[in-house]
Design a protein around this motif. Structure first.
Motif, PDB file in Angstrom:
ATOM      1  N   ALA B  97      14.749  33.004 102.058  1.00  0.00           N
ATOM      2  CA  ALA B  97      15.072  33.930 100.966  1.00  0.00           C
ATOM      3  C   ALA B  97      13.804  34.473 100.303  1.00  0.00           C
ATOM      4  O   ALA B  97      12.726  33.907 100.438  1.00  0.00           O
ATOM      5  N   GLY B  98      13.972  35.551  99.578  1.00  0.00           N
ATOM      6  CA  GLY B  98      12.856  36.183  98.879  1.00  0.00           C
ATOM      7  C   GLY B  98      12.368  35.330  97.723  1.00  0.00           C
ATOM      8  O   GLY B  98      13.135  34.968  96.836  1.00  0.00           O
ATOM      9  N   MET B  99      11.094  34.989  97.754  1.00  0.00           N
ATOM     10  CA  MET B  99      10.500  34.245  96.638  1.00  0.00           C
ATOM     11  C   MET B  99       9.154  34.878  96.369  1.00  0.00           C
ATOM     12  O   MET B  99       8.365  35.094  97.286  1.00  0.00           O
ATOM     13  N   SER B 100       8.901  35.192  95.117  1.00  0.00           N
ATOM     14  CA  SER B 100       7.779  36.074  94.823  1.00  0.00           C
ATOM     15  C   SER B 100       6.433  35.394  94.980  1.00  0.00           C
ATOM     16  O   SER B 100       6.270  34.220  94.653  1.00  0.00           O
ATOM     17  N   GLY B 126       9.120  39.136  97.698  1.00  0.00           N
ATOM     18  CA  GLY B 126       9.783  38.818  96.438  1.00  0.00           C
ATOM     19  C   GLY B 126       9.209  39.743  95.395  1.00  0.00           C
ATOM     20  O   GLY B 126       8.488  40.691  95.731  1.00  0.00           O
ATOM     21  N   ASP B 127       9.503  39.434  94.139  1.00  0.00           N
ATOM     22  CA  ASP B 127       8.956  40.247  93.075  1.00  0.00           C
ATOM     23  C   ASP B 127       7.428  40.148  93.155  1.00  0.00           C
ATOM     24  O   ASP B 127       6.906  39.064  93.343  1.00  0.00           O
ATOM     25  N   GLN B 144      11.354  43.121  99.762  1.00  0.00           N
ATOM     26  CA  GLN B 144      12.301  43.310  98.658  1.00  0.00           C
ATOM     27  C   GLN B 144      11.956  44.535  97.811  1.00  0.00           C
ATOM     28  O   GLN B 144      10.796  44.778  97.484  1.00  0.00           O
ATOM     29  N   GLN B 169      20.507  38.157  91.400  1.00  0.00           N
ATOM     30  CA  GLN B 169      20.213  36.835  91.938  1.00  0.00           C
ATOM     31  C   GLN B 169      21.251  35.875  91.380  1.00  0.00           C
ATOM     32  O   GLN B 169      21.545  35.940  90.180  1.00  0.00           O
ATOM     33  N   LYS B 235      21.054  42.839  98.068  1.00  0.00           N
ATOM     34  CA  LYS B 235      21.260  41.474  97.572  1.00  0.00           C
ATOM     35  C   LYS B 235      21.991  41.503  96.241  1.00  0.00           C
ATOM     36  O   LYS B 235      21.538  42.144  95.294  1.00  0.00           O
ATOM     37  N   ASP B 259      24.336  35.792  96.757  1.00  0.00           N
ATOM     38  CA  ASP B 259      23.669  34.593  96.250  1.00  0.00           C
ATOM     39  C   ASP B 259      24.508  33.951  95.151  1.00  0.00           C
ATOM     40  O   ASP B 259      24.739  34.561  94.105  1.00  0.00           O
ATOM     41  N   GLY B 263      21.913  29.047  93.489  1.00  0.00           N
ATOM     42  CA  GLY B 263      20.685  29.611  94.044  1.00  0.00           C
ATOM     43  C   GLY B 263      19.516  29.437  93.071  1.00  0.00           C
ATOM     44  O   GLY B 263      19.693  29.542  91.860  1.00  0.00           O
ATOM     45  N   GLY B 264      18.357  29.188  93.619  1.00  0.00           N
ATOM     46  CA  GLY B 264      17.183  28.956  92.784  1.00  0.00           C
ATOM     47  C   GLY B 264      16.626  30.232  92.180  1.00  0.00           C
ATOM     48  O   GLY B 264      16.938  31.342  92.592  1.00  0.00           O
ATOM     49  N   GLY B 306      22.476  30.067  98.192  1.00  0.00           N
ATOM     50  CA  GLY B 306      22.805  29.327  96.966  1.00  0.00           C
ATOM     51  C   GLY B 306      23.270  27.934  97.306  1.00  0.00           C
ATOM     52  O   GLY B 306      24.460  27.700  97.513  1.00  0.00           O
ATOM     53  N   GLY B 307      22.310  27.006  97.422  1.00  0.00           N
ATOM     54  CA  GLY B 307      22.679  25.610  97.641  1.00  0.00           C
ATOM     55  C   GLY B 307      22.898  25.219  99.091  1.00  0.00           C
ATOM     56  O   GLY B 307      23.609  24.250  99.361  1.00  0.00           O
ATOM     57  N   GLY B 328      16.240  28.997  99.901  1.00  0.00           N
ATOM     58  CA  GLY B 328      15.069  29.073  99.034  1.00  0.00           C
ATOM     59  C   GLY B 328      14.606  27.668  98.683  1.00  0.00           C
ATOM     60  O   GLY B 328      13.634  27.147  99.228  1.00  0.00           O
ATOM     61  N   THR B 329      15.369  27.016  97.789  1.00  0.00           N
ATOM     62  CA  THR B 329      15.018  25.680  97.307  1.00  0.00           C
ATOM     63  C   THR B 329      14.747  24.707  98.449  1.00  0.00           C
ATOM     64  O   THR B 329      13.734  23.995  98.454  1.00  0.00           O
TER      65      THR B 329
HETATM   66  C1  LIG Z   1      10.633  29.884  93.361  1.00  0.00           C
HETATM   67  C2  LIG Z   1      11.687  30.909  93.610  1.00  0.00           C
HETATM   68  C3  LIG Z   1      11.366  32.249  93.486  1.00  0.00           C
HETATM   69  C4  LIG Z   1      12.321  33.232  93.719  1.00  0.00           C
HETATM   70  N1  LIG Z   1      11.971  34.557  93.629  1.00  0.00           N
HETATM   71  C5  LIG Z   1      12.882  35.504  93.932  1.00  0.00           C
HETATM   72  C6  LIG Z   1      12.512  36.863  93.978  1.00  0.00           C
HETATM   73  O1  LIG Z   1      11.369  37.242  93.742  1.00  0.00           O
HETATM   74  N2  LIG Z   1      13.467  37.777  94.313  1.00  0.00           N
HETATM   75  C7  LIG Z   1      14.750  37.389  94.611  1.00  0.00           C
HETATM   76  O2  LIG Z   1      15.576  38.226  94.917  1.00  0.00           O
HETATM   77  N3  LIG Z   1      15.121  36.105  94.578  1.00  0.00           N
HETATM   78  C8  LIG Z   1      14.213  35.157  94.270  1.00  0.00           C
HETATM   79  N4  LIG Z   1      14.599  33.842  94.315  1.00  0.00           N
HETATM   80  C9  LIG Z   1      15.971  33.486  94.748  1.00  0.00           C
HETATM   81  C10 LIG Z   1      16.053  33.298  96.251  1.00  0.00           C
HETATM   82  O3  LIG Z   1      15.791  34.508  96.913  1.00  0.00           O
HETATM   83  C11 LIG Z   1      17.437  32.833  96.709  1.00  0.00           C
HETATM   84  O4  LIG Z   1      18.405  33.718  96.222  1.00  0.00           O
HETATM   85  C12 LIG Z   1      17.795  31.424  96.276  1.00  0.00           C
HETATM   86  O5  LIG Z   1      16.668  30.608  96.258  1.00  0.00           O
HETATM   87  C13 LIG Z   1      18.830  30.867  97.241  1.00  0.00           C
HETATM   88  O6  LIG Z   1      19.368  29.679  96.789  1.00  0.00           O
HETATM   89  P1  LIG Z   1      18.766  28.224  97.136  1.00  0.00           P
HETATM   90  O7  LIG Z   1      17.518  28.121  96.351  1.00  0.00           O
HETATM   91  O8  LIG Z   1      19.794  27.278  96.660  1.00  0.00           O
HETATM   92  O9  LIG Z   1      18.536  28.145  98.600  1.00  0.00           O
HETATM   93  C14 LIG Z   1      13.650  32.849  94.073  1.00  0.00           C
HETATM   94  C15 LIG Z   1      13.968  31.486  94.199  1.00  0.00           C
HETATM   95  C16 LIG Z   1      13.014  30.526  93.980  1.00  0.00           C
HETATM   96  C17 LIG Z   1      13.406  29.090  94.160  1.00  0.00           C
END
Ligand SMILES: Cc1cc2nc3c(=O)[nH]c(=O)nc-3n(C[C@H](O)[C@H](O)[C@H](O)COP(=O)(O)O)c2cc1C
Lengths: 225, 448
Positions: B97-100, B126-127, B144, B169, B235, B259, B263-264, B306-307, B328-329
């Protein structure tokens, strides 16, 4: 000059043709006929060329432009020059909402008025509006210059970062964290240059400058509501 | 009464209130002392109906199983077949997943890219924009397109293998983002075009479109800029999955990424994370119903997140109608987040391994959610990548094991009919029978 008629050819063909111009430097001037409010005309150009659109357009004219010089003989819909990187876009008429949104560079000139949220989240672009701008203009604007030769609507520069705002006429109200600032020589220089390049006859001395009070830069509970 | 030990009446044990529990009370005290809401990373920690509440039935006389280690069980998935010239072909139905960058360190982003590439799947920016590390180390990278548009530029857009327009999100449907000043290094500041050290807000709405009609034109613009080559994902957060999915399809998305509330997030108000949004389990059938009603189920792919933690979760999400899942997590944990080996340091931060969620403070002992060079260097991106690819391999093997046991030679042949639920809530949300019955809440008519 090359002519492209949107009545007889598709938008896809237009943008593909313009994108292909990179390697073909002898076709640097284009006239686009019959835009008729179509969206996404001349988006994603990334080479220096002149494009003249003969009429009004819909959303996102010149979106993400790099290097190209686009002129619209008419008015434009929402999001003209959104995320522009460089080059120039000149609109002879008016612009709808979000003109120059998130633009990183280049110059956007609107010879008429611009609607609400002009310069929203701008990130380095210069925008010169000969007429008025609507409410919430320069919302969360990060950097670059917004020049308004007419009046500005409500909540100008709300949650502003480092963009400079210059307004010649009245400002209906300032948004959160936006304040009037002293116009110093360096600002007059920037402003005069922008007025000159965009072809405005207004004098830099007639403007007031607005910028960020920088009170929202770090989270403080007393600012929250 | 006199203080006479012999006459003292028996006392009941002290009873903690279920309503005013110790943790609730500690939050009241924290709020009273600081005057500011609690911000943290991670997803909803409360217990909600989840994939654990579903079971697979397996094969029996009426279903014929496949041999666990020998018979083929396909896991490939192609995302973006609707309009894009070059859809994304993934070896496994699990994406990162996208994480910035900003929330995560450069080494963490590189680990994710390396791990995903080894496993034959995609990772996501990510962002804050695309970093060179992640482009270089990700064979398939989804870019993203967020409301903040931090770092957005057409060069990177054309380098991407797909675009993901982020509307929401699961951790914070309707919320924007924040990256606090302590994490804004020179590099992060420069990528986002903002002064160093200030708190950065990412807006909750896109700056240049509002409703689904605008979005359709925005998608047209992005397709024109990228010559209709790469897929466009949308998304959305679990909020109104039926309508949001239908509108995403109407707006022209190739792929819907959905999501749920577990979701994290990198940093959001705790009250937002815990009290807004739908559990992942409650989203899937509604989204699939929208796709089916529009006749595009499987043509517009559904990616659920999400989870997701193990191969069973992957298999269950797919059985309910998803084409792929996103993590993500779990990916962060795989590369070392919240590892008990840093327990001493977690204790110093007032927390413990497994519960550490102050990611926004940038002091992560594991070097993942930080921009501090000394902490960052604790994460070796090559080792991180290897760990992630191992983990992805296990998820895949587990999901295949289940699919074979249900007699499927393709993981995507799993279906709701393979499942039952152990709670009423899960039965209602997943619309599969309560274990041992043929019924779920809301099921009407004998033959439905
Ligand atoms: C540290 C972190 C940073 C994240 N940054 C973004 C982001 O920049 N853009 C976005 O759309 N989602 C972001 N997310 C959400 C993830 O893309 C994703 O939707 C989510 O982690 C999925 O659920 P999970 O963590 O239970 O696997 C972020 C999640 C985490 C944990």
């Amino acid at each position: 000059m090359q002519v492209f008629d949107l009545e007889s050819n598709s938008l896809r063909e237009l943008n593909a043709t313009l994108h292909e111009q990179k390697s073909n430097t002898n076709k640097g001037k284009w006239e686009v006929q019959n835009p008729r409010g179509r969206h996404a005309i001349a988006v994603g150009l990334d080479t220096a060329m002149d494009v003249r659109v003969m009429g009004s357009t819909g959303y996102y004219l010149g979106g993400m432009n790099q290097k190209a010089h686009i002129t619209v003989d008419g008015s434009v819909g929402p999001g003209v020059a959104e995320n522009m990187m460089s080059g120039t876009i000149t609109v002879e008429g008016d612009a709808s909402q979000y003109a120059g949104a998130t633009g990183h560079g280049g110059l956007l000139v609107i010879k008429g008025n611009a609607s609400s949220r002009c310069g929203i989240s701008m990130k380095g672009i210069d925008i010169v509006v000969f007429g008025d701008v609507g409410h919430m203009s320069a919302f969360m604007a990060q950097s670059g210059n917004l020049v308004v030769c007419g009046d500005a609507g409500e909540a100008l520069g709300d949650s502003l970062y480092e963009a400079r705002l210059f307004v010649r006429g009245s400002v209906k109200s300032l948004g959160a964290d936006c304040m009037e600032k002293e116009m110093r020589k360096e600002h007059l220089d920037i402003l005069s240059k922008l007025l000159k390049t965009s072809g405005s006859k207004a004098k830099a001395e007639e403007f007031r400058r607005y910028g960020s009070a920088r009170k929202l830069y770090n989270f403080n509970i007393d600012n929250a509501y | 009464m006199k203080d006479n030990k012999n006459n003292e009446s028996p006392r009941t044990e002290p009873v903690q209130s279920a309503t005013f529990s110790n943790s609730v009370n500690s939050e009241i005290r924290r709020a009273a002392a600081t005057g500011i809401y609690d911000i943290r990373g991670g997803g909803a920690k409360r217990k909600v109906p989840h994939f654990d509440d579903l079971l697979f039935l397996g094969a029996s006389i009426s279903r014929y199983p496949l041999e666990g280690y020998r018979e083929k069980c396909e896991t490939k998935v192609i995302l973006g077949t609707r309009f894009a010239k070059n859809p994304l072909e993934l070896d496994i139905p699990i994406t990162i997943a996208g994480m910035s960058f900003g929330a995560l360190s450069g080494n963490a982003k590189e680990s994710l890219g390396r791990g995903a590439t080894l496993a034959g799947t995609s990772t996501t920016t990510g962002d804050g924009g695309m970093t060179e590390e992640e482009r270089e180390h990700s064979s398939k990278l989804v870019y993203q397109y967020l409301p903040s548009r931090y770092g957005m530029n057409p060069l990177d857009l054309r380098k991407a293998d797909a675009i993901e327009i982020v509307v929401g999100q699961g951790a914070k449907p309707g919320g924007g983002g924040m990256l606090l000043g302590q994490k804004i290094s020179d590099r992060v500041a420069q990528m986002r075009n903002l002064p160093k050290g200030i708190d950065q807000r990412s807006s909750c709405r896109h700056p240049d479109w509002t409703g689904p009609d605008d979005l359709e034109i925005k998608i047209l613009e992005l397709r024109e800029i990228t010559s209709w080559k790469i897929p466009i994902y949308l998304k959305i957060a679990g909020a109104r999955p039926y309508f949001d999915t239908a509108l995403a399809v109407k707006a022209g998305a190739d792929v819907v990424v959905l999501d749920g509330m577990q979701g994290g997030t990198a940093a959001t108000q705790d009250v937002f994370i815990e009290h807004v949004g739908l559990p992942t389990l409650a989203c899937i059938r509604e989204a699939v119903r929208a796709l089916q009603d529009l006749g595009v189920h499987r043509d517009v792919q559904l990616v659920v997140s999400g989870g997701i933690r193990n191969g069973a979760d992957v298999a269950k999400a797919i059985a309910l109608g998803a084409d792929a899942v996103s993590i993500g997590t779990a990916a962060l944990i795989a590369i070392g987040d919240n590892d008990p080996k840093w327990e001493d340091e977690y204790q110093k931060l007032g927390t413990t391994a497994g519960a550490y969620d102050d990611w926004h403070e940038g002091r992560d002992p594991a070097g993942i959610t930080t921009q501090d060079p000394a902490l960052m260097s604790r994460l070796d991106p090559i080792e991180g990548g290897r760990r992630l690819s191992n983990y992805l391999k296990v998820l895949t093997l587990e999901a295949q094991t289940i699919a074979r046991a249900c007699g499927k030679n393709n993981i995507h042949n799993l279906e709701p009919e393979d499942l039952c639920a152990v709670t009423m809530e899960a039965a209602a949300m997943a619309r599969v029978p309560l274990a041992g019955t043929e019924w779920w809440p809301g099921k009407t008519g004998e033959f439905l």
